[in-house]
Write an enzyme that holds these catalytic residues in place. Structure first.
Site, PDB file in Angstrom:
ATOM      1  N   SER A  48      63.996   5.660 -67.692  1.00  0.00           N
ATOM      2  CA  SER A  48      63.252   5.940 -66.467  1.00  0.00           C
ATOM      3  C   SER A  48      61.757   5.804 -66.705  1.00  0.00           C
ATOM      4  CB  SER A  48      63.564   7.379 -66.039  1.00  0.00           C
ATOM      5  OG  SER A  48      62.625   7.823 -65.085  1.00  0.00           O
TER       6      SER A  48
ATOM      7  N   TYR B 126      64.198  16.913 -68.226  1.00  0.00           N
ATOM      8  CA  TYR B 126      64.868  15.654 -67.876  1.00  0.00           C
ATOM      9  C   TYR B 126      64.180  14.483 -68.565  1.00  0.00           C
ATOM     10  CZ  TYR B 126      66.036  11.427 -65.273  1.00  0.00           C
ATOM     11  OH  TYR B 126      66.395  10.147 -64.952  1.00  0.00           O
TER      12      TYR B 126
ATOM     13  N   LYS C 237      65.438  11.672 -71.727  1.00  0.00           N
ATOM     14  CA  LYS C 237      65.379  10.196 -71.738  1.00  0.00           C
ATOM     15  C   LYS C 237      64.655   9.708 -72.987  1.00  0.00           C
ATOM     16  CE  LYS C 237      67.680   9.399 -68.019  1.00  0.00           C
ATOM     17  NZ  LYS C 237      69.025   8.830 -68.123  1.00  0.00           N
TER      18      LYS C 237
HETATM   19  P1  NAD Z   1      74.123   9.597 -60.071  1.00  0.00           P
HETATM   20  O1  NAD Z   1      74.128  11.059 -60.285  1.00  0.00           O
HETATM   21  O2  NAD Z   1      74.389   9.067 -58.712  1.00  0.00           O
HETATM   22  O3  NAD Z   1      75.162   8.897 -61.071  1.00  0.00           O
HETATM   23  C1  NAD Z   1      75.479   9.438 -62.329  1.00  0.00           C
HETATM   24  C2  NAD Z   1      76.996   9.443 -62.442  1.00  0.00           C
HETATM   25  O4  NAD Z   1      77.355   9.957 -63.727  1.00  0.00           O
HETATM   26  C3  NAD Z   1      77.672  10.338 -61.403  1.00  0.00           C
HETATM   27  O5  NAD Z   1      78.733   9.619 -60.802  1.00  0.00           O
HETATM   28  C4  NAD Z   1      78.205  11.515 -62.218  1.00  0.00           C
HETATM   29  O6  NAD Z   1      79.403  12.042 -61.660  1.00  0.00           O
HETATM   30  C5  NAD Z   1      78.427  10.878 -63.566  1.00  0.00           C
HETATM   31  N1  NAD Z   1      78.347  11.790 -64.708  1.00  0.00           N
HETATM   32  C6  NAD Z   1      77.385  12.710 -64.986  1.00  0.00           C
HETATM   33  N2  NAD Z   1      77.672  13.343 -66.135  1.00  0.00           N
HETATM   34  C7  NAD Z   1      78.834  12.818 -66.593  1.00  0.00           C
HETATM   35  C8  NAD Z   1      79.645  13.054 -67.744  1.00  0.00           C
HETATM   36  N3  NAD Z   1      79.322  13.978 -68.656  1.00  0.00           N
HETATM   37  N4  NAD Z   1      80.773  12.322 -67.903  1.00  0.00           N
HETATM   38  C9  NAD Z   1      81.126  11.389 -66.979  1.00  0.00           C
HETATM   39  N5  NAD Z   1      80.390  11.121 -65.881  1.00  0.00           N
HETATM   40  C10 NAD Z   1      79.266  11.828 -65.698  1.00  0.00           C
HETATM   41  O7  NAD Z   1      72.726   9.050 -60.627  1.00  0.00           O
HETATM   42  P2  NAD Z   1      72.076   7.599 -60.497  1.00  0.00           P
HETATM   43  O8  NAD Z   1      70.913   7.694 -59.570  1.00  0.00           O
HETATM   44  O9  NAD Z   1      73.118   6.572 -60.270  1.00  0.00           O
HETATM   45  O10 NAD Z   1      71.462   7.463 -61.958  1.00  0.00           O
HETATM   46  C11 NAD Z   1      72.171   6.835 -63.010  1.00  0.00           C
HETATM   47  C12 NAD Z   1      71.362   6.943 -64.293  1.00  0.00           C
HETATM   48  O11 NAD Z   1      70.062   6.362 -64.068  1.00  0.00           O
HETATM   49  C13 NAD Z   1      71.096   8.378 -64.754  1.00  0.00           C
HETATM   50  O12 NAD Z   1      71.173   8.390 -66.177  1.00  0.00           O
HETATM   51  C14 NAD Z   1      69.688   8.648 -64.315  1.00  0.00           C
HETATM   52  O13 NAD Z   1      69.038   9.584 -65.131  1.00  0.00           O
HETATM   53  C15 NAD Z   1      69.045   7.275 -64.436  1.00  0.00           C
HETATM   54  N6  NAD Z   1      67.890   7.095 -63.547  1.00  0.00           N
HETATM   55  C16 NAD Z   1      68.013   7.315 -62.197  1.00  0.00           C
HETATM   56  C17 NAD Z   1      66.911   7.176 -61.362  1.00  0.00           C
HETATM   57  C18 NAD Z   1      67.018   7.450 -59.881  1.00  0.00           C
HETATM   58  O14 NAD Z   1      65.986   7.681 -59.240  1.00  0.00           O
HETATM   59  N7  NAD Z   1      68.187   7.415 -59.270  1.00  0.00           N
HETATM   60  C19 NAD Z   1      65.677   6.798 -61.901  1.00  0.00           C
HETATM   61  C20 NAD Z   1      65.587   6.563 -63.272  1.00  0.00           C
HETATM   62  C21 NAD Z   1      66.706   6.714 -64.090  1.00  0.00           C
END
Ligand code: NAD
Ligand code: UDP
Length: 344
Positions: free
Chosen positions: A129, A153, A157
């Site tokens: 991120s 958080y 990362k």
């Molecule tokens: P999200 O919460 O929609 O998706 C994450 C998925 O992982 C969910 O379906 C959740 O059920 C699953 N999950 C969480 N812990 C788990 C575990 N222990 N075992 C199995 N499944 C698990 O989030 P997103 O927005 O799709 O983000 C995906 C990744 O990208 C994350 O790592 C997040 O930190 C990173 N990210 C997101 C953003 C954003 O703004 N959306 C920005 C930068 C980085």
């Protein structure tokens, strides 16, 4: 056992970014399989993915921290590469419950890497991120900017990025693509999948969408006294469809290179900054609905401006974002208006 170069495991593949990446990978000719415990997603997304792609989804409901299960799954599907989305992502919650974040984001990653090592699968794309840049000294941000963190958080990362670097030093057979996302927004153009935050959205775009659809009365704009053109915070919003293509390009680059090939850390952003009020106006335009707002004090921990220099991703991966803010708002609105209560 030899791996199948088309077989890719998506941890967290039922989530917001993972589900869009699933579709993009299928369209690019890959066979993605999903591992998700649905801790922050809805199983209804799977039927939507089947409607979009016209083929059955393979999904295992399990915690990524179940090392033995993940190892067996990698072997069963002869997985060639993993895209690791699974993790928690709420900054505020990470401040209130840090151990929950270290356990899932750091502990989950340790377990995944152990499972991959045991299964002889050492190709990984990791969801990082722009938060790793902390409060950047200037914009646009290049990948060599100093990293820092202001909340647990962000720290998870950084720890994961460092862990991957250490792993590569220890065993150069590991190939790692670290993708530093800026602000993912928007939805698949079908309106069948999109962002479905539980509770009150923390992020701007889903909040604006819920105001436009009538679920919430008014947007709180956190600060209009920043050193930005209109005083509100500036971010690099990137269409989730562009982000999904970035994962296809990253997976392709790693898989084409073969074992021990080049690893990379790249920004995935558009290179353009938009203010909170730019987003409000673009959303009003896309939806034809008013988005009333009130100016509130700054939100703690927010930075004034954050946008990427995306040149490295273009050079290394041949990838660049193509969608405008108007596209992002139009697709976010289609998703929100067709699914006012999300997947429920
Ligand atoms: P999200 O919460 O929609 O998706 C994450 C998925 O992982 C969910 O379906 C959740 O059920 C699953 N999950 C969480 N812990 C788990 C575990 N222990 N075992 C199995 N499944 C698990 O989030 P997103 O927005 O799709 O983000 C995906 C990744 O990208 C994350 O790592 C997040 O930190 C990173 N990210 C997101 C953003 C954003 O703004 N959306 C920005 C930068 C980085
Ligand atoms: N923001 C806002 N009201 C909200 C949510 C966000 O004014 O309800 C602002 C926030 O201060 C920042 C921008 O919108 O300037 C993007 O915030 P978001 O939480 O979506 O992303 P991040 O701050 O993590 O980049």
């Amino acid at each position: 056992m030899t791996s199948n170069p088309n077989s890719i495991l998506l941890t967290g593949g039922a989530g917001y970014i993972g589900s869009h990446t699933y579709v993009a990978l299928v369209e690019a000719g890959y066979n993605p399989v999903i591992l998700d415990d649905f801790s922050n997603s809805h199983p209804a997304v799977l039927a939507r993915l089947e409607r979009i792609t016209g083929r059955p989804v393979v999904c295992e409901r399990r915690d990524v921290a179940d090392t033995a299960f993940v190892q067996a799954m990698l072997q069963r599907h002869a997985v060639a590469a993993v895209v690791h989305f699974a993790g928690f992502k709420s900054v505020g919650e990470s401040v209130a419950q840090p151990l929950k974040y270290y356990r899932n984001n750091v502990g989950g990653m340790v377990s995944l890497l152990q499972a991959m090592d045991a299964a002889n699968c050492r190709t990984l794309v990791f969801s990082s991120s722009a938060t790793v840049y902390g409060d950047p000294a200037s914009v646009p941000i290049t990948e060599d900017f100093p990293t820092s963190h202001t909340n647990p958080y962000g720290h998870t990362k950084l720890v994961c990025e460092d862990m991957l670097a250490a792993l590569r030093t220890a065993n150069p057979a590991w190939q790692v693509g670290v993708l530093r996302y800026f602000n993912p927004v928007g939805a698949h153009p079908s309106g069948l999948i999109g962002e479905d935050p539980s509770g009150i959205p923390n992020n701007l775009m889903p909040y604006v969408a819920q105001v436009a659809v009538g679920r919430r009365p008014c947007l709180n704009v956190y600060g209009n006294d920043y050193a930005t053109p209109d005083g509100t915070g500036v971010r690099d919003y990137i269409h989730v469809q562009d982000l999904a293509q970035g994962h296809v390009a990253a997976s392709q680059a790693l898989l084409d290179d073969g074992e021990g090939g080049d690893s990379f850390t790249v920004n995935l952003g558009t290179g353009k900054g938009h203010s909170v009020l730019d987003v409000v106006r673009a959303f009003e335009q896309a939806s034809g609905r008013p988005v009333p707002y009130q100016i509130m004090p700054r939100r703690q921990g927010d930075v004034a401006q954050c946008y990427a220099d995306p040149a490295l991703a273009q050079r290394l991966l041949g990838w660049r974002a193509t969608h405008s803010l108007a596209d992002m708002c139009a697709d976010a609105w289609r998703w929100q208006s067709q699914n006012p209560e999300g997947y429920e």
